[in-house]
Design an enzyme around this catalytic site. Structure first.
Site, PDB file in Angstrom:
ATOM      1  N   HIS A 306      43.487  22.746  94.998  1.00 36.19           N
ATOM      2  CA  HIS A 306      42.558  21.680  95.371  1.00 36.19           C
ATOM      3  C   HIS A 306      43.149  20.921  96.539  1.00 36.19           C
ATOM      4  CE1 HIS A 306      39.895  18.238  95.133  1.00 36.19           C
ATOM      5  NE2 HIS A 306      39.082  19.043  94.470  1.00 36.19           N
ATOM      6  N   ASP A 363      36.379  24.182  88.431  1.00 31.76           N
ATOM      7  CA  ASP A 363      35.535  25.375  88.431  1.00 31.76           C
ATOM      8  C   ASP A 363      36.139  26.549  87.681  1.00 31.76           C
ATOM      9  OD1 ASP A 363      33.350  24.370  89.681  1.00 31.76           O
ATOM     10  OD2 ASP A 363      34.223  24.603  91.665  1.00 31.76           O
TER      11      ASP A 363
END
Ligand code: ACO
Length: 429
Positions: A306, A363
């Protein structure tokens, strides 16, 4: 008293650049006058060190794994709130009281119908069109249906656009799905609440009533809360960039949907499931990890890493726990979960992933839950879009309410040809 300016000297020219303090988080250097004062501008591809706006909606501390919507920790909202209440919070800045919530829910519920011509529009697609393509185009098309009430400079029309978008997104999303499988569209049922209504529009067939396990709606509501906003991510920045030109809400949000689609962003949930399916068996996980570490392979572990979270993604922690609960409650025994858990276990112990601070993101788990809820893979990113609409439109409205807004127009470092003379075609090599 600490200096409230950063002093920079470059090529003999100096600039005293003011520091900008937020209510939380590191202070920033305001470089608005940098070019004027030094003749230099900054180079920050990917905008990793650039704040593009001031915002009071969402705060993230990537080192500590903190995510706040309007000051409220995501963990508390996930446990105690619901998606519509969170949408109100993002839009209005405060949690609603009972009367405000009733009014908001009523407004959303009574804007869920789509214009019959949007149905015709959807019918124009080939049956195997990706639902993200259909959603993106259909939301852009709403500009054509509501052009008389799409003035971004009118606060009432901005609010109406917010209600319409949050209300109609599930209706259009479900219609896109049903079209792809040849089922008749289902009208929204106003006696149901937001998430359950969406599930009915997705899965109810005309021939029999839908038996819905409450665990499904509960899990989806949680996923919607976790995905509702995430400050200046790629799609929200896209919405703001398009919004900065004065484009209407429907055009701006359609641009956000397009940005969300890519596998480096919201498309990762679909990509995770495809990756797990390709790996196929927990015994192939080591090979996949080795491939992800080999830069030549071009393969990355989808659902890992991320830009902002460098220790853990708080949404991933919430969703990981829910993932097991949902699979148990629904009696799903999914072999892909075994692959996912093995992948997570091996990656978290691997030096490359530790050094690069790569952890499972939201996700990684959302795809597994969506699969257990029988949401088709192509719809995963659409689910994300439904939830993120609340954040997108809150940012779009904030952008219009904040004074001093300018068109977003980054600079570049030009690396092309220097000036040269035009040559006639017969004189070219
Ligand atoms: N697998 C393997 N290596 C990775 C991964 C990954 N998933 N992610 C990053 N890396 C490596 C890069 O190769 C790079 O290595 P290097 O420094 O040795 O060259 C380093 O980690 C930094 O990567 P960047 O791409 O510079 O990191 P950035 O912050 O730009 O990208 C992103 C973040 C896009 C999320 C990236 O980690 C990625 O591609 N992940 C997979 C896709 C994904 O899951 N996206 C969803 C994001 S969450 C969301 O949108 C809801």
């Amino acid at each position: 008293m600490p200096d409230k300016n950063a002093n920079l000297t470059v090529a003999g020219r100096s600039a005293s650049l003011p520091l900008v303090e937020g209510s939380q988080g590191p202070s920033c250097i305001d470089i608005t006058n940098l070019y004027r004062e030094t003749g230099h501008f900054t180079f920050d591809p990917g905008f990793g060190a650039t704040g593009s706006c001031k915002s009071a909606i969402t705060f993230i501390d990537g080192e500590k794994g903190v995510l706040l919507y309007r000051g409220y920790p995501i963990e508390q909202l996930a446990q105690k709130s619901n998606f519509l209440e969170v949408a109100y919070l993002l839009l209005e800045g405060e949690l609603p009281n009972a009367a405000q919530f009733t009014e908001f829910e009523h407004a959303i519920t009574h804007h869920t119908m789509m214009h019959e011509s949007v149905k015709n529009f959807l019918h124009g697609f080939h049956y195997d069109a990706h639902p993200m393509a259909m959603l993106c185009a259909s939301i852009a098309s709403l500009s054509a249906f509501y052009h008389d009430t799409a003035n971004p400079n009118d606060p009432e029309q901005r609010k109406l656009a917010a209600i319409r978008l949050i209300a109609k997104m599930p209706t259009i999303a479900a219609a896109a799905y049903r079209y792809s499988i040849g089922w008749p569209f289902r009208y929204p049922r106003n006696n149901l609440e937001y998430v359950t209504r969406f599930l009915h529009m997705m899965f109810e067939v005309p021939s029999e009533p839908l038996q819905l396990n409450p665990v499904v709606a509960e899990a989806l509501d949680l996923l919607f809360i976790l995905h509702a906003d995430h400050e200046q991510n790629a799609s929200t920045s896209t919405v703001r960039l398009v919004g900065s030109t004065g484009a209407n809400a429907y055009a701006s949000i359609a641009a956000g949907i397009a940005a969300l689609w890519g596998p480096a962003h919201g498309g990762a949930n679909e990509a995770v499931l495809k990756m797990l399916t390709e790996i196929g068996d927990a015994k192939h996980v080591d090979k996949a990890i080795a491939r992800a570490k080999d830069k030549e392979s071009g393969f990355r572990l989808m659902g890992f890493g991320h830009r902002v979270y460098k220790n853990f993604d708080p949404r991933a922690q919430i969703i990981r726990a829910k993932c097991h609960e949902v699979l148990d409650a629904l009696g799903v025994n999914d072999p892909l979960l075994e692959v996912a858990l093995k992948l997570e276990e091996v990656a978290l112990k691997d030096d490359y992933f530790i050094e690069h601070k790569l952890y499972p993101n939201v996700d990684f788990y959302s795809g597994i839950i969506y699969k257990a809820l029988k949401i088709p893979t192509e719809m995963f990113t659409v689910m994300f879009a439904i939830a993120r609409t609340a954040g997108w439109i809150a940012h779009w409205i904030e952008q219009h309410e904040m004074p001093g807004g300018r068109i977003f127009r980054p600079r570049q470092v030009y690396v092309g040809a220097t000036p040269r003379d035009y040559r006639a075609i017969d004189k070219r090599p």
